[in-house]
Design a protein around this motif. Structure first.
Motif, short mmCIF file in Angstrom:
data_model
loop_
_atom_site.label_atom_id
_atom_site.label_comp_id
_atom_site.label_asym_id
_atom_site.label_seq_id
_atom_site.Cartn_x
_atom_site.Cartn_y
_atom_site.Cartn_z
N GLY A 89 3.49 10.07 -4.08
CA GLY A 89 3.30 11.60 -3.84
C GLY A 89 4.38 12.15 -4.56
O GLY A 89 5.28 11.84 -5.23
N ARG A 90 4.21 13.43 -4.77
CA ARG A 90 5.07 14.35 -5.63
C ARG A 90 4.92 16.03 -5.16
O ARG A 90 4.06 16.28 -4.53
CB ARG A 90 4.46 14.29 -7.13
CG ARG A 90 3.04 14.74 -7.23
CD ARG A 90 2.76 14.47 -8.78
NE ARG A 90 3.18 13.46 -9.65
CZ ARG A 90 2.33 12.30 -9.52
NH1 ARG A 90 1.30 12.34 -9.29
NH2 ARG A 90 2.95 11.24 -10.39
N TRP A 91 6.03 16.63 -5.83
CA TRP A 91 5.79 17.98 -5.49
C TRP A 91 5.05 18.71 -6.56
O TRP A 91 5.18 18.38 -7.74
CB TRP A 91 7.11 18.74 -5.64
CG TRP A 91 8.16 18.43 -4.39
CD1 TRP A 91 9.27 17.24 -4.37
CD2 TRP A 91 8.45 18.76 -3.07
NE1 TRP A 91 9.95 17.09 -3.19
CE2 TRP A 91 9.24 18.18 -2.61
CE3 TRP A 91 7.51 19.94 -2.76
CZ2 TRP A 91 9.69 18.53 -1.12
CZ3 TRP A 91 7.90 20.30 -1.26
CH2 TRP A 91 8.84 19.30 -0.71
N PRO A 104 -1.83 8.39 -2.63
CA PRO A 104 -3.00 7.59 -2.10
C PRO A 104 -2.22 6.71 -0.91
O PRO A 104 -2.96 6.47 0.28
CB PRO A 104 -3.54 7.01 -2.92
CG PRO A 104 -3.07 7.00 -4.16
CD PRO A 104 -2.13 8.44 -3.94
N LEU A 105 -1.42 6.05 -1.29
CA LEU A 105 -0.59 4.98 -0.47
C LEU A 105 0.16 5.69 0.89
O LEU A 105 -0.16 5.29 1.85
CB LEU A 105 0.66 4.28 -1.09
CG LEU A 105 1.39 3.33 -0.32
CD1 LEU A 105 0.37 2.26 0.21
CD2 LEU A 105 2.32 2.58 -1.23
N ALA A 106 0.83 6.91 0.62
CA ALA A 106 1.12 7.64 1.57
C ALA A 106 0.10 8.28 2.50
O ALA A 106 0.30 8.26 3.79
CB ALA A 106 2.23 8.87 0.99
N TYR A 116 -6.16 0.00 -0.50
CA TYR A 116 -6.49 -1.02 -1.34
C TYR A 116 -6.12 -0.91 -2.73
O TYR A 116 -6.60 -0.25 -3.60
CB TYR A 116 -7.95 -1.06 -1.55
CG TYR A 116 -8.74 -2.56 -2.34
CD1 TYR A 116 -8.00 -3.73 -2.26
CD2 TYR A 116 -9.78 -2.04 -2.93
CE1 TYR A 116 -8.81 -4.61 -3.11
CE2 TYR A 116 -10.29 -3.14 -3.78
CZ TYR A 116 -9.69 -4.29 -3.95
OH TYR A 116 -10.12 -5.33 -4.76
N LEU A 117 -5.14 -1.77 -3.06
CA LEU A 117 -4.58 -1.76 -4.32
C LEU A 117 -5.37 -2.76 -5.43
O LEU A 117 -5.05 -3.97 -5.26
CB LEU A 117 -2.94 -2.24 -4.35
CG LEU A 117 -2.23 -1.34 -3.52
CD1 LEU A 117 -0.77 -1.46 -3.40
CD2 LEU A 117 -2.38 0.31 -3.91
N ASP A 118 -6.06 -2.35 -6.19
CA ASP A 118 -7.17 -3.37 -6.71
C ASP A 118 -6.31 -3.87 -8.19
O ASP A 118 -5.72 -2.89 -8.92
CB ASP A 118 -8.17 -2.20 -7.19
CG ASP A 118 -9.32 -3.24 -8.00
OD1 ASP A 118 -9.19 -4.65 -7.87
OD2 ASP A 118 -10.22 -2.95 -8.67
N PHE A 156 -2.91 1.70 10.05
CA PHE A 156 -2.71 1.52 8.47
C PHE A 156 -2.82 0.12 8.14
O PHE A 156 -2.25 -0.95 9.00
CB PHE A 156 -1.32 2.02 8.07
CG PHE A 156 -1.18 1.53 6.52
CD1 PHE A 156 -1.64 2.37 5.49
CD2 PHE A 156 0.07 0.62 6.37
CE1 PHE A 156 -1.19 1.52 4.12
CE2 PHE A 156 0.31 0.28 5.11
CZ PHE A 156 -0.42 0.68 4.13
N ARG A 157 -3.58 -0.44 6.91
CA ARG A 157 -3.56 -1.96 6.42
C ARG A 157 -3.31 -1.87 5.06
O ARG A 157 -3.82 -0.71 4.39
CB ARG A 157 -4.87 -2.58 6.94
CG ARG A 157 -5.13 -2.58 8.47
CD ARG A 157 -4.03 -3.44 8.92
NE ARG A 157 -4.26 -3.55 10.44
CZ ARG A 157 -3.89 -2.90 11.45
NH1 ARG A 157 -2.92 -1.78 11.21
NH2 ARG A 157 -4.15 -2.93 12.70
N LEU A 158 -2.68 -2.73 4.63
CA LEU A 158 -2.19 -2.76 3.11
C LEU A 158 -3.21 -4.16 2.64
O LEU A 158 -2.80 -5.35 3.21
CB LEU A 158 -0.75 -3.13 2.79
CG LEU A 158 -0.37 -3.04 1.25
CD1 LEU A 158 -0.80 -1.89 0.55
CD2 LEU A 158 0.99 -3.33 1.14
#
Length: 281
Positions: A89-91, A104-106, A116-118, A156-158
């Motif tokens: 994320g970011r400001w 997206p991860l946060a 899902y990191l493709d 949450f699942r990675l």
């Protein structure tokens, strides 16, 4: 940094990840015990690494499992320019001033979804280091720019995927990350299963599907002769779809299989020969 509680409340009971829920069951044909294996990892809240050649069904499998488990699926296509800020994320500055926007991860970690990191191996090592505390027993994501540690939501699942064949090109995952994951190894299905997939996804009859699968297997044998990868199941589905759209089978296979696979003249000629042999008049 401060630590936030697992879920963040959403207005009106809606979750920010509800838009990532799949509306219908993605077609997937199991070829072994992969469904049960994924469900066991899910029950233990363990990260899963899905590895296998291009176009063998890794992403479709993850989509199917997200639907099967009733979880939203937030997908990130990894690439060499992907930064930690892109994931976490970011400001942002707008008319109302500055505001924080989860990446997206946060978002998945905070609200409970599969992230899902493709093609994980394509991401930069410094970006992947962000996953370490989230992929082990801590299940926490550091948002340094926000001064916050996000405790992962219980749902949450990675999940990540990659093609081991790329490691020969200098792309590999560090052991410090690999050992945080459980892993499922995928390959192309056996001929009857692959033909059934091509028939269903490509709208082909059984005879055409079987011939396309045999063509795919012939191209895969060319890996011993300099071809980086043979035809994927996805390419065979594309060929079937072109036939369904009105192209003769030979022309469809040249367009969907032979031409995309190789630019080097000798290999391209060999692939055209394989197509002509498989679909001789």
């Amino acid at each position: 940094m401060r630590a936030t509680a697992e879920p963040c409340g959403a207005v009106g009971g809606a979750s920010p990840v509800d838009g990532w829920r799949l509306d219908a069951e993605p077609f997937y044909r199991p070829v072994g015990g992969e469904v049960a294996a994924f469900e066991a990892a899910h029950a233990a809240r363990l990260p899963v690494l899905v590895k296998g050649p291009t176009g063998c069904g890794k992403t479709r499998f993850v989509e199917h499992m997200a639907w099967r488990l009733g979880l939203p699926l937030v997908t990130v296509a990894c690439h060499e320019d992907l930064t930690a800020g892109d994931l976490a994320g970011r400001w942002l500055l707008d008319a109302g001033g500055t505001r924080w926007q989860d990446g997206p991860l946060a978002l998945a970690a905070r609200h409970g979804a599969i992230c899902y990191l493709d093609e994980l191996v394509e991401a930069r090592p410094d970006t992947l280091a962000l996953l370490h505390p989230l992929a082990d027993t801590r299940r926490m994501l550091p948002l340094e720019r926000h001064g916050e540690w996000v405790r992962a939501h219980p749902d949450f699942r990675l999940v990540a995927s990659y093609n081991p064949g790329y490691q020969g090109a200098g792309k590999a995952l560090k052991p410090s990350l690999r050992q945080r994951f459980t892993a499922l190894a995928f390959d192309y299905p056996d001929a009857p299963a692959e033909a059934a997939i091509v028939a269903h996804e490509g709208g082909a009859d059984a005879a055409l599907a079987a011939r396309l699968v045999e063509l795919g297997r012939r191209t895969r044998r060319l890996r011993d002769h300099g071809l980086e990868e043979g035809a994927s199941t996805r390419m065979l589905v594309h060929a079937a779809q072109l036939v369904r759209g009105g192209l003769p089978a030979r022309e469809a296979c040249l367009q969907a299989v032979a031409c995309p696979l190789a630019d080097e003249p000798d290999l391209a000629e060999a692939l055209r020969g394989v197509v002509h042999a498989a679909f001789a008049a």
